[in-house]
Design an enzyme around this catalytic site. Structure first.
Site: not given
Ligand code: GLA
Length: 392
Positions: A37, A44, A133, A136, A181, A231
Site C-alpha cells: 500500500r 501517523h 514503507g 510488505s 496498512d 514510532y
Molecule cells: C506505519 C504503520 C501504520 C501507520 C503509518 C503511519 O505504516 O504500520 O499503522 O501508523 O506507519 O501513518
C-alpha cells in the site's frame, strides 16, 4: 531506466508455481496474492482515531501452497531458507524474525478457533520492496491469512482479517502499528482509494480513475524500521497529549484546545498534537478534493502534510525531504501536483501525484537529481490503485 516496470502478478504466480515444484515437487492447490500500500494522505493518525486515505498498489506478495499430510507447515521464499512451523501447538515468536508474521497469523486463527490448520508446503514470491514503507509486512500477513482461509475453507470478513493481521504484528513482530496498512491491503479496490475512519473502522471507496494522473512512488533506499523506538515514541507522545487535553478522542480536539499544552515538554507535545489535528482536517479536505476531482487542491494538501510531518511530527529524514523538495521544484508547471513522505517515515518512500503524460520525465529527473545529491540510486515507479488480498 528509472521508471521500474511492474513485474506482473502473472509472473509472480508462475515463479511461485515453479518454486513450489522445485522445492517440494508439487503443484499448488491454493494460491493467494496481497498488495502493498501507499498512503496518499493521513499520516501517523491511524492510531489517533484519524482518517487516512491509502491505496493498495499493483505490487504483490504471492503465496502458493499445497497440503503435505503432516502437522507442519514448511514455508520458504526465493531468498529465505525453509521455516518449519508446528501446527499442533500455540506458536511463539522466535527466529527467523520474518516468520513471526506467519506465527502471529496462525495464532490469530487458533484464538478464533479456526483450527486445526492442516499441514502444508508453501512458497512466497514478491515484487514489493522490503523496508521501503510500502507495507510488505501487511502484504505478507494478508497473503498468509488468505492461504489459511483457503486451507480451512473459512472466509473471514475482510475487516476482521485485517484486524487479525494487525494483532499478529503487535504481538509477534512487536510493532505497535495502527490499522491503516492491513485495512488498505485487505480492502483495496482497483481504481479506488480507501478512506478509512480509524475511529469507527468504516471505509469509503473514493474513485481514482483518471488516466491523466499518476501516482509515483520513490523509494529513497533508506530502510525504515517501525520496530525501532521512534514510532512507539510518537504513539506515546500523542497518547500523553490527548490525556493532558482531557479528551476521549482526537476527533473531539479543536485547534484552539491545543493552547493548554503549548509549554509542555518544550512544546513537543503541542507540535505533535498540531500535526494530528491538522492532518485529520487535511485528510477530510483531500477526500473531498478527490471526489470533486480538484486535483490541484489535493496536491497542495499533500505538500502541507509533508511539512507538518517534517517540522511538527518529526518523522521525516534528509533523504525523504530531498526527494520531496526535488518534486516541489518541478512543481505544477512541470506536472507535479504534490509530493510527500508516505508511511511510517525515517526512510522509506515518497508519494508524488503528477500528470501521467509527464511521469517518465519527472521520474527520470527525480532519479538523476536524487542520485547526484544523496549518492543513492532510488527506485521509482508509477502505480495504480489495485485490488486487496485475494485468492487466485
Ligand atoms: C506505519 C504503520 C501504520 C501507520 C503509518 C503511519 O505504516 O504500520 O499503522 O501508523 O506507519 O501513518
Amino acid at each position: 531506466m528509472t521508471l521500474h516496470e511492474n513485474e506482473s502478478l502473472t509472473e509472480l504466480v508462475e515463479e511461485a508455481r515453479a518454486l513450489l515444484g522445485a522445492c517440494y515437487q508439487k503443484d499448488p492447490s491454493h494460491l493467494a496474492a496481497a498488495p502493498g500500500r501507499v498512503n496518499l494522505i493521513g499520516e501517523h493518525i491511524d492510531y489517533c482515531d484519524g482518517l487516512v486515505l491509502p491505496l493498495a498498489i499493483d505490487r504483490h506478495i504471492v503465496i502458493a501452497a499445497t497440503p503435505n499430510g503432516s502437522d507442519k507447515a514448511r514455508i520458504r521464499s526465493r531468498k529465505d531458507s525453509e521455516v518449519v512451523l508446528c501446527l499442533q501447538s500455540s506458536p511463539q515468536p522466535g527466529a527467523p524474525s520474518w516468520a513471526n508474521y506467519l506465527r502471529g497469523i496462525l495464532e490469530g486463527f487458533r484464538l478464533r478457533e479456526i483450527w486445526p490448520v492442516p499441514g502444508f508446503d508453501a512458497v512466497i514470491t514478491s515484487d514489493l520492496p522490503i523496508g521501503a514503507g510500502l507495507s510488505s509486512s501487511a502484504a505478507l500477513e494478508l497473503a498468509f491469512a488468505s492461504i489459511l482461509e483457503s486451507m480451512v475453507q473459512t472466509v473471514l470478513d475482510p475487516r476482521e482479517k485485517a484486524l487479525l493481521c494487525q494483532q499478529a504484528e503487535h504481538d509477534f513482530a512487536g510493532v505497535p502499528c495502527g490499522i491503516m496498512d492491513q485495512f488498505a491491503c485487505s480492502l483495496g479496490q482497483r481504481d479506488h482509494l480507501v478512506l478509512i475512519d480509524c475511529q469507527t473502522h468504516l471505509t469509503e471507496l473514493v474513485p481514482f480513475d483518471s488516466r491523466d494522473l499518476s501516482i509515483l512512488v520513490a523509494n529513497t533506499m533508506v530502510s525504515h524500521d517501525l520496530a525501532s523506538g521512534e514510532y512507539r515514541k510518537r504513539r506515546e507522545e500523542t497518547d500523553r497529549a490527548l490525556k493532558l487535553l482531557g479528551k476521549q478522542s482526537w476527533r473531539h480536539v479543536l485547534p484552539a484546545d491545543l493552547e493548554v499544552i503549548e509549554t509542555y515538554e518544550d512544546g513537543t507535545l503541542f507540535r505533535r498534537a498540531l500535526h494530528v489535528v491538522s492532518e485529520i482536517t487535511r485528510t477530510k479536505k483531500a477526500a473531498k478534493a478527490l471526489r470533486d476531482k480538484e486535483y490541484a487542491v489535493l496536491g497542495s494538501l499533500m505538500s502541507a502534510s509533508h511539512q507538518s510531518l517534517r517540522d511538527d511530527f518529526e518523522v521525516s529524514c534528509p533523504e525523504l525531504d530531498l526527494m520531496v523538495e526535488l518534486a516541489d521544484q518541478i512543481g505544477p508547471a512541470g506536472g507535479v501536483l504534490g509530493s510527500r513522505m508516505t508511511g511510517g517515515g525515517f526512510g522509506g518512500s515518497t508519494v508524488t501525484l503528477c500528470h501521467s503524460e509527464r511521469d517518465h520525465e519527472i521520474s527520470e529527473h527525480l532519479s538523476k537529481a536524487y542520485e547526484v545529491q544523496s549518492g543513492k540510486s532510488p527506485q521509482i515507479f508509477a502505480t495504480r490503485p489495485a485490488q486487496g488480498a485475494r485468492l487466485l
